[in-house]
Design a protein around this motif. Structure first.
Motif, PDB file in Angstrom:
ATOM      1  N   LEU A  53     -17.677 -15.206 -33.974  1.00 38.43           N
ATOM      2  CA  LEU A  53     -17.009 -16.220 -34.790  1.00 38.43           C
ATOM      3  C   LEU A  53     -17.430 -17.647 -34.428  1.00 38.43           C
ATOM      4  O   LEU A  53     -16.984 -18.597 -35.073  1.00 38.43           O
ATOM      5  CB  LEU A  53     -15.492 -16.079 -34.660  1.00 38.43           C
ATOM      6  CG  LEU A  53     -14.914 -14.762 -35.189  1.00 38.43           C
ATOM      7  CD1 LEU A  53     -13.417 -14.698 -34.953  1.00 38.43           C
ATOM      8  CD2 LEU A  53     -15.222 -14.590 -36.679  1.00 38.43           C
ATOM      9  N   SER A  54     -18.271 -17.794 -33.413  1.00 32.74           N
ATOM     10  CA  SER A  54     -18.760 -19.139 -33.090  1.00 32.74           C
ATOM     11  C   SER A  54     -19.850 -19.589 -34.057  1.00 32.74           C
ATOM     12  O   SER A  54     -20.209 -20.757 -34.071  1.00 32.74           O
ATOM     13  CB  SER A  54     -19.307 -19.153 -31.657  1.00 32.74           C
ATOM     14  OG  SER A  54     -20.457 -18.318 -31.561  1.00 32.74           O
ATOM     15  N   SER A  55     -20.379 -18.671 -34.860  1.00 36.47           N
ATOM     16  CA  SER A  55     -21.394 -19.028 -35.846  1.00 36.47           C
ATOM     17  C   SER A  55     -20.716 -19.438 -37.149  1.00 36.47           C
ATOM     18  O   SER A  55     -19.499 -19.401 -37.289  1.00 36.47           O
ATOM     19  CB  SER A  55     -22.331 -17.838 -36.097  1.00 36.47           C
ATOM     20  OG  SER A  55     -21.624 -16.801 -36.746  1.00 36.47           O
ATOM     21  N   ILE A  56     -21.539 -19.811 -38.136  1.00 36.83           N
ATOM     22  CA  ILE A  56     -20.993 -20.219 -39.432  1.00 36.83           C
ATOM     23  C   ILE A  56     -20.589 -19.010 -40.263  1.00 36.83           C
ATOM     24  O   ILE A  56     -19.905 -19.162 -41.272  1.00 36.83           O
ATOM     25  CB  ILE A  56     -22.019 -21.062 -40.214  1.00 36.83           C
ATOM     26  CG1 ILE A  56     -23.292 -20.246 -40.479  1.00 36.83           C
ATOM     27  CG2 ILE A  56     -22.344 -22.348 -39.470  1.00 36.83           C
ATOM     28  CD1 ILE A  56     -24.292 -20.952 -41.359  1.00 36.83           C
ATOM     29  N   MET A  57     -21.030 -17.824 -39.850  1.00 35.23           N
ATOM     30  CA  MET A  57     -20.681 -16.616 -40.583  1.00 35.23           C
ATOM     31  C   MET A  57     -19.285 -16.157 -40.177  1.00 35.23           C
ATOM     32  O   MET A  57     -18.973 -16.082 -38.989  1.00 35.23           O
ATOM     33  CB  MET A  57     -21.694 -15.504 -40.293  1.00 35.23           C
ATOM     34  CG  MET A  57     -21.365 -14.189 -40.980  1.00 35.23           C
ATOM     35  SD  MET A  57     -21.418 -14.308 -42.771  1.00 35.23           S
ATOM     36  CE  MET A  57     -23.161 -14.543 -43.033  1.00 35.23           C
ATOM     37  N   LYS A  58     -18.444 -15.869 -41.151  1.00 33.72           N
ATOM     38  CA  LYS A  58     -17.103 -15.367 -40.904  1.00 33.72           C
ATOM     39  C   LYS A  58     -17.022 -13.928 -41.382  1.00 33.72           C
ATOM     40  O   LYS A  58     -17.479 -13.605 -42.476  1.00 33.72           O
ATOM     41  CB  LYS A  58     -16.055 -16.227 -41.618  1.00 33.72           C
ATOM     42  CG  LYS A  58     -16.095 -17.708 -41.222  1.00 33.72           C
ATOM     43  CD  LYS A  58     -15.920 -17.896 -39.717  1.00 33.72           C
ATOM     44  CE  LYS A  58     -15.992 -19.372 -39.327  1.00 33.72           C
ATOM     45  NZ  LYS A  58     -15.903 -19.553 -37.859  1.00 33.72           N
ATOM     46  N   LEU A  59     -16.440 -13.074 -40.558  1.00 34.30           N
ATOM     47  CA  LEU A  59     -16.337 -11.653 -40.873  1.00 34.30           C
ATOM     48  C   LEU A  59     -14.885 -11.253 -41.045  1.00 34.30           C
ATOM     49  O   LEU A  59     -14.010 -11.732 -40.317  1.00 34.30           O
ATOM     50  CB  LEU A  59     -16.965 -10.811 -39.760  1.00 34.30           C
ATOM     51  CG  LEU A  59     -18.442 -11.046 -39.453  1.00 34.30           C
ATOM     52  CD1 LEU A  59     -18.892 -10.098 -38.351  1.00 34.30           C
ATOM     53  CD2 LEU A  59     -19.292 -10.854 -40.692  1.00 34.30           C
ATOM     54  N   ASP A  60     -14.658 -10.335 -41.987  1.00 33.90           N
ATOM     55  CA  ASP A  60     -13.328  -9.784 -42.119  1.00 33.90           C
ATOM     56  C   ASP A  60     -13.147  -8.677 -41.090  1.00 33.90           C
ATOM     57  O   ASP A  60     -14.047  -8.340 -40.328  1.00 33.90           O
ATOM     58  CB  ASP A  60     -13.089  -9.270 -43.545  1.00 33.90           C
ATOM     59  CG  ASP A  60     -14.127  -8.244 -43.972  1.00 33.90           C
ATOM     60  OD1 ASP A  60     -14.803  -7.668 -43.085  1.00 33.90           O
ATOM     61  OD2 ASP A  60     -14.262  -8.013 -45.186  1.00 33.90           O
ATOM     62  N   ARG A  61     -11.960  -8.083 -41.062  1.00 40.99           N
ATOM     63  CA  ARG A  61     -11.652  -7.092 -40.047  1.00 40.99           C
ATOM     64  C   ARG A  61     -12.553  -5.865 -40.151  1.00 40.99           C
ATOM     65  O   ARG A  61     -13.014  -5.324 -39.149  1.00 40.99           O
ATOM     66  CB  ARG A  61     -10.180  -6.684 -40.173  1.00 40.99           C
ATOM     67  CG  ARG A  61      -9.719  -5.628 -39.163  1.00 40.99           C
ATOM     68  CD  ARG A  61     -10.031  -6.027 -37.737  1.00 40.99           C
ATOM     69  NE  ARG A  61      -9.553  -7.348 -37.415  1.00 40.99           N
ATOM     70  CZ  ARG A  61      -9.759  -7.959 -36.259  1.00 40.99           C
ATOM     71  NH1 ARG A  61     -10.483  -7.351 -35.329  1.00 40.99           N
ATOM     72  NH2 ARG A  61      -9.294  -9.163 -36.023  1.00 40.99           N
ATOM     73  N   SER A  62     -12.828  -5.419 -41.362  1.00 39.98           N
ATOM     74  CA  SER A  62     -13.671  -4.240 -41.546  1.00 39.98           C
ATOM     75  C   SER A  62     -15.088  -4.491 -41.046  1.00 39.98           C
ATOM     76  O   SER A  62     -15.672  -3.636 -40.354  1.00 39.98           O
ATOM     77  CB  SER A  62     -13.698  -3.847 -43.026  1.00 39.98           C
ATOM     78  OG  SER A  62     -14.597  -2.778 -43.251  1.00 39.98           O
ATOM     79  N   SER A  63     -15.646  -5.647 -41.381  1.00 43.79           N
ATOM     80  CA  SER A  63     -16.995  -5.968 -40.932  1.00 43.79           C
ATOM     81  C   SER A  63     -17.050  -6.126 -39.413  1.00 43.79           C
ATOM     82  O   SER A  63     -18.019  -5.719 -38.769  1.00 43.79           O
ATOM     83  CB  SER A  63     -17.480  -7.253 -41.606  1.00 43.79           C
ATOM     84  OG  SER A  63     -17.505  -7.104 -43.009  1.00 43.79           O
ATOM     85  N   MET A  64     -15.992  -6.716 -38.848  1.00 43.89           N
ATOM     86  CA  MET A  64     -15.951  -6.872 -37.394  1.00 43.89           C
ATOM     87  C   MET A  64     -15.889  -5.517 -36.701  1.00 43.89           C
ATOM     88  O   MET A  64     -16.518  -5.296 -35.654  1.00 43.89           O
ATOM     89  CB  MET A  64     -14.752  -7.729 -36.985  1.00 43.89           C
ATOM     90  CG  MET A  64     -14.715  -8.076 -35.510  1.00 43.89           C
ATOM     91  SD  MET A  64     -16.046  -9.197 -35.008  1.00 43.89           S
ATOM     92  CE  MET A  64     -15.449 -10.739 -35.711  1.00 43.89           C
ATOM     93  N   ASP A  65     -15.145  -4.581 -37.281  1.00 49.08           N
ATOM     94  CA  ASP A  65     -15.072  -3.231 -36.715  1.00 49.08           C
ATOM     95  C   ASP A  65     -16.444  -2.559 -36.722  1.00 49.08           C
ATOM     96  O   ASP A  65     -16.840  -1.906 -35.744  1.00 49.08           O
ATOM     97  CB  ASP A  65     -14.069  -2.380 -37.499  1.00 49.08           C
ATOM     98  CG  ASP A  65     -12.625  -2.847 -37.306  1.00 49.08           C
ATOM     99  OD1 ASP A  65     -12.373  -3.534 -36.300  1.00 49.08           O
ATOM    100  OD2 ASP A  65     -11.784  -2.526 -38.159  1.00 49.08           O
TER     101      ASP A  65
END
Length: 302
Positions: free
Chosen positions: A16-28
């Motif tokens: 999450l320190s990058s400009i890309m934001k992930l939802d919970r599914s993508s993070m999993d």
């Protein structure tokens, strides 16, 4: 050793320190991918020295990503800390640490498509360990080496593998398996001066890409619009020779119709309208593409 839950918190902070934001599914999916790749690398390791070489391959990958001189020094400092710590441990201590990590990851059984495609994983999510060109054969020499420190044993005794900053690690484990050059051997020792020159060249190319307004290396023109084609000029000349509105042919050199407003070319108008609409459509598609790029890099995780 920290638990997997604390490890996930750390990795999420990095992502999450990058400009890309992930939802919970993508993070999993991302976390499962990282866990399974580390689990595979530790499972396939043939000895304690290869475990260190895996870490150094990770450090080399970080070094390849940065071109700033201070960042390069930080990466080199990390490598020195790794070597200072692990070189003073015995073969058995490092091997026991590997077994503890695998025990912690024992409950993770996720199928990763790139491992399946390369034949490194089975359908039941178990790993298919195959020779990778580096084999320490630690289990065969365990009684002899177990109480010896890593720094006291010659690399040639353990199948080679350099601990130098730009040395040849010999093992593929820890390298980026998504690269098309994965598995290509014979790279040899890298030269430090040439490496920094390459980093400088990459930085200059990146700056040029920003100035040009695109970071893509291969730019394809989305459309071609020709407003002054030879065919259209011929059509205009033929139109001047046509019969005028009163049914009389225009005389050569006549100024008839010179004061009239030019007719609106419906074909060009349609083209321009389509182009105008494509700008907004391309912008929406680009936004969607950027949000999906990371998932494409993650590949499919079943």
């Amino acid at each position: 050793m920290i638990g997997v839950s604390h490890l996930r918190t750390t990795l999420e902070s990095v992502v999450l320190s990058s400009i890309m934001k992930l939802d919970r599914s993508s993070m999993d999916k991302l976390f499962d991918l990282m866990i399974m790749m580390v689990k595979y690398q530790l499972t396939a390791a043939t000895g304690p020295r290869e475990v260190i070489l895996i870490i150094l391959n990770h450090v080399d990958a970080i070094r390849d990503m940065v071109s700033d001189l201070n960042a390069q020094k930080c990466v080199t400092l990390v490598q020195e800390m790794v070597l200072d710590f692990y070189s003073c441990l015995t073969f058995e201590q490092i091997w026991s640490a590997r077994e503890c990590c695998l025990k912690e990851l024992e409950s993770y059984h996720v199928r990763v498509s790139i491992l399946l495609r390369r034949g490194l994983q089975n359908e039941d999510a178990s790993f298919n360990i195959s020779p990778q060109g580096y084999n320490e054969k630690y289990t065969e020499h365990r009684n002899t080496l177990r109480m010896m420190k890593i720094k006291d044993v010659s690399p040639e005794t353990c199948c080679g593998g350099s601990f130098d900053t730009f040395g040849d690690r010999k093992t593929l484990l820890g390298k980026n398996i998504y690269l098309p050059t994965y598995g290509v051997t014979g790279t040899g020792r890298r030269d430090s001066q040439q490496f920094f020159k390459d980093c400088g060249a990459k930085a200059e190319l990146g700056m040029l890409a920003v100035q040009l307004g695109t970071e893509e290396t291969n730019y394809e023109r989305p459309f071609t619009l020709n407003l002054l084609s030879n065919v259209d000029d011929e059509n205009v000349n033929n139109t001047n020779k046509e019969i005028d509105a009163e049914g009389n042919k225009a005389k050569p050199g006549s100024n008839a119709g010179s004061n009239e407003k030019p007719k609106l070319n419906e074909d060009y108008k349609t083209k321009l309208d389509n182009v105008y609409a494509d700008f907004f459509e391309d912008e929406q598609q680009e936004t969607l593409k950027r949000s999906m790029d990371l998932l494409d890099l993650l590949d499919e995780i079943e």
